[in-house]
Design an enzyme around this catalytic site. Structure first.
Site, PDB file in Angstrom:
ATOM      1  N   GLN A   1       1.593  99.655 -10.936  1.00 18.18           N
ATOM      2  CA  GLN A   1       1.086  99.546 -12.300  1.00 18.18           C
ATOM      3  C   GLN A   1       0.528 100.897 -12.742  1.00 18.18           C
ATOM      4  O   GLN A   1      -0.029 101.653 -11.947  1.00 18.18           O
ATOM      5  CB  GLN A   1       0.003  98.472 -12.390  1.00 18.18           C
TER       6      GLN A   1
ATOM      7  N   GLU B   1      10.868  89.945  -2.602  1.00 19.23           N
ATOM      8  CA  GLU B   1      11.140  91.242  -3.236  1.00 19.23           C
ATOM      9  C   GLU B   1      12.447  91.798  -2.677  1.00 19.23           C
ATOM     10  O   GLU B   1      12.745  91.627  -1.497  1.00 19.23           O
ATOM     11  CB  GLU B   1       9.979  92.206  -2.959  1.00 19.23           C
TER      12      GLU B   1
ATOM     13  N   CYS C   1      -4.623 114.310 -29.495  1.00 19.09           N
ATOM     14  CA  CYS C   1      -4.134 115.243 -28.486  1.00 19.09           C
ATOM     15  C   CYS C   1      -3.523 116.469 -29.157  1.00 19.09           C
ATOM     16  O   CYS C   1      -2.753 116.348 -30.116  1.00 19.09           O
ATOM     17  CB  CYS C   1      -3.103 114.566 -27.583  1.00 19.09           C
TER      18      CYS C   1
ATOM     19  N   ASP D   1       7.196  88.495 -11.846  1.00 18.55           N
ATOM     20  CA  ASP D   1       6.999  89.786 -12.508  1.00 18.55           C
ATOM     21  C   ASP D   1       8.304  90.573 -12.464  1.00 18.55           C
ATOM     22  O   ASP D   1       8.430  91.559 -11.735  1.00 18.55           O
ATOM     23  CB  ASP D   1       5.871  90.550 -11.796  1.00 18.55           C
TER      24      ASP D   1
ATOM     25  N   CYS E   1       5.091 117.254 -27.907  1.00 17.97           N
ATOM     26  CA  CYS E   1       5.336 116.420 -26.730  1.00 17.97           C
ATOM     27  C   CYS E   1       5.915 115.068 -27.136  1.00 17.97           C
ATOM     28  O   CYS E   1       5.483 114.460 -28.116  1.00 17.97           O
ATOM     29  CB  CYS E   1       4.027 116.221 -25.959  1.00 17.97           C
TER      30      CYS E   1
ATOM     31  N   CYS F   1       7.196  93.118 -18.804  1.00 18.71           N
ATOM     32  CA  CYS F   1       7.117  94.441 -19.427  1.00 18.71           C
ATOM     33  C   CYS F   1       8.117  94.567 -20.576  1.00 18.71           C
ATOM     34  O   CYS F   1       8.361  95.670 -21.066  1.00 18.71           O
ATOM     35  CB  CYS F   1       7.364  95.529 -18.384  1.00 18.71           C
TER      36      CYS F   1
ATOM     37  N   CYS G   1      -3.320 117.276 -21.761  1.00 17.74           N
ATOM     38  CA  CYS G   1      -2.940 115.875 -21.986  1.00 17.74           C
ATOM     39  C   CYS G   1      -4.145 114.958 -21.819  1.00 17.74           C
ATOM     40  O   CYS G   1      -4.888 115.050 -20.836  1.00 17.74           O
ATOM     41  CB  CYS G   1      -1.844 115.486 -21.002  1.00 17.74           C
TER      42      CYS G   1
ATOM     43  N   CYS H   1       4.036 110.463 -26.174  1.00 18.08           N
ATOM     44  CA  CYS H   1       3.359 109.415 -26.950  1.00 18.08           C
ATOM     45  C   CYS H   1       4.051 109.251 -28.297  1.00 18.08           C
ATOM     46  O   CYS H   1       4.522 110.226 -28.889  1.00 18.08           O
ATOM     47  CB  CYS H   1       1.886 109.760 -27.174  1.00 18.08           C
TER      48      CYS H   1
END
Length: 409
Positions: free
Chosen positions: A241, A288, A58, A336, A64, A362, A141, A67
């Site tokens: 997601q 939830e 990139c 999750d 930036c 995660c 990007c 990443c």
């Protein structure tokens, strides 16, 4: 200037030298130089590069901060992300089978949080620079879906309309089947003229929905996501997601773990990413804490056809976890949780006779802590599927399969 050798990558993707000293954009085995400030190495120069180093794909990579790992080849990043999970497990004396990592392709991120500011000449939007609060424009990007990237101009228009000169707007842009869903926070207080200006901007840009600090300003049409072929209209800012590829990889693993079961409990269910597809073959209880997401899930289930019963419950699973007795008659559990994990809920779940658990995580560290609880209670950690839908970042996601000791009797 100091010269150091990078020993390994830390959890945030920085190279770590003895000390520890952290050096961004470096790789294990490299010799680097720079100025040591506390535990950080500044003005890093590569003296001896790793053979795993590549030219970042990139053009924004130098400025930036979006990443962290574009300077490493894909095979290295894949192996490192699996190693992150293995190290987390090893800290709790756990091991298991790892399946090949699933990595989302470039230009597939369907949502992004843009920073947007007014400037002397107009406005700028993009991501924050590496280690700074400077907003860096990212017109080329290669991470974002083109439709989301095009929303950068919308973020700039929103900054011109509703940002003070000193404030930075947070503009979450999500691609949907019916257009962009835009949620703004950090803007000026709403008044009549601003509402009219925002409504005009929404119409001009063809947005599906625009919300401002939690209040829906305009909804031209319901923003629609598709979970395994089932249409859902999430509330503003709802969890989703990051890529459809990543979602499909997570769902495939969850389906495999829960295959053949008749009654499933989905904990931290969100808008139904797993609950709705699983209801094609099983009855599902979806739990939830966010009432708006639960309502979106319920509406989607009622509008769909061919699904088995889905019941919902709004509940804070950190303060009020489902008790062990609540899982009587349940064949499988999908869980999750957010980054903090689910310590209180796992404490109850490990006392049940549930046959299978699909744990979606995660955060490898909190997952490993919870996995240790389950294994101590007799569950077997069968395998782990690592999913990389945050390509070129240090973020790691996974699905783990647990089997109950009662299933094997």
């Amino acid at each position: 200037m100091a010269e150091l050798k990078i020993e390994y990558l830390g959890l945030h993707g920085d190279g770590v030298a003895d000390g520890p000293i952290y050096a961004p954009l470096t790789l294990p085995g490299e010799v680097v130089s720079g100025t040591v400030e506390g535990t950080a190495l500044r003005d890093v120069r590569i003296v001896q590069p790793s053979d795993r180093r590549v030219r970042p794909p990139c053009c924004h990579s130098k400025t930036c901060g979006g990443c962290q790992l574009q300077h490493a080849d894909d095979d290295f990043v894949a192996a490192w992300k699996i190693e992150i999970v293995q190290r987390a497990l090893s800290a709790h004396d756990l091991r298991t089978e790892f399946r090949p990592i699933q990595t989302s392709p470039p230009q597939t991120r369907r949502r992004a949080g843009f920073a947007a500011r007014r400037t002397k000449k107009g406005a700028i939007s993009g991501f924050f620079g590496r280690g700074s609060d400077t907003v860096v424009a990212i017109p080329h990007c290669i991470l974002l879906d083109p439709a989301v990237l095009a929303g950068s101009s919308v973020a700039e228009a929103l900054a011109l309309a509703g940002a003070s000169r000193k404030a930075t707007l947070s503009v979450m842009i999500t691609e949907t089947k019916t257009g962009l869903d835009v949620a703004v926070s950090g803007g000026k207080p709403l008044d009549g003229p601003l509402r009219l200006q925002l409504a005009g901007l929404c119409e001009q840009s063809g947005l599906a929905r625009l919300s401002w600090d939690g209040e829906v300003i305009v909804m031209r049409c319901a923003p629609v996501q598709e979970f395994d072929g089932i249409d859902v209209s999430p509330p503003p800012g709802a969890f989703l997601q990051a890529t459809t590829h990543g979602e499909a990889a997570l769902l495939s693993a969850v389906k495999e773990i829960t295959f053949g079961t008749d009654k499933i409990v989905d904990l931290f269910a969100g808008c139904g990413t797993f609950a709705l597809p699983l209801s094609r073959h099983a009855e599902v209880l979806a739990v939830e804490n966010d009432e708006n997401m639960i309502h979106a899930l319920d509406r989607a289930w009622r509008a769909a056809s061919g699904l088995k019963a889905v019941t919902t419950e709004t509940r804070d699973l950190f303060r009020r976890p489902l008790l062990a007795d609540d899982f009587r008659g349940v064949d499988a559990v999908v869980i999750d949780p957010p980054r903090a994990g689910a310590d209180a809920q796992i404490a109850e779940l490990k006392q049940t006779t549930v046959a299978r658990i699909a744990y979606v995580s995660c955060h490898p560290t909190s997952f490993a802590r919870d996995a240790r609880q389950l294994v101590n209670a007799g569950f077997t950690l069968d395998w782990i599927q690592v999913v990389d839908q945050f390509r070129w970042s240090a973020h790691v996601e996974l699905v783990a399969s647990f089997t109950s000791p009662h299933m094997r009797r």
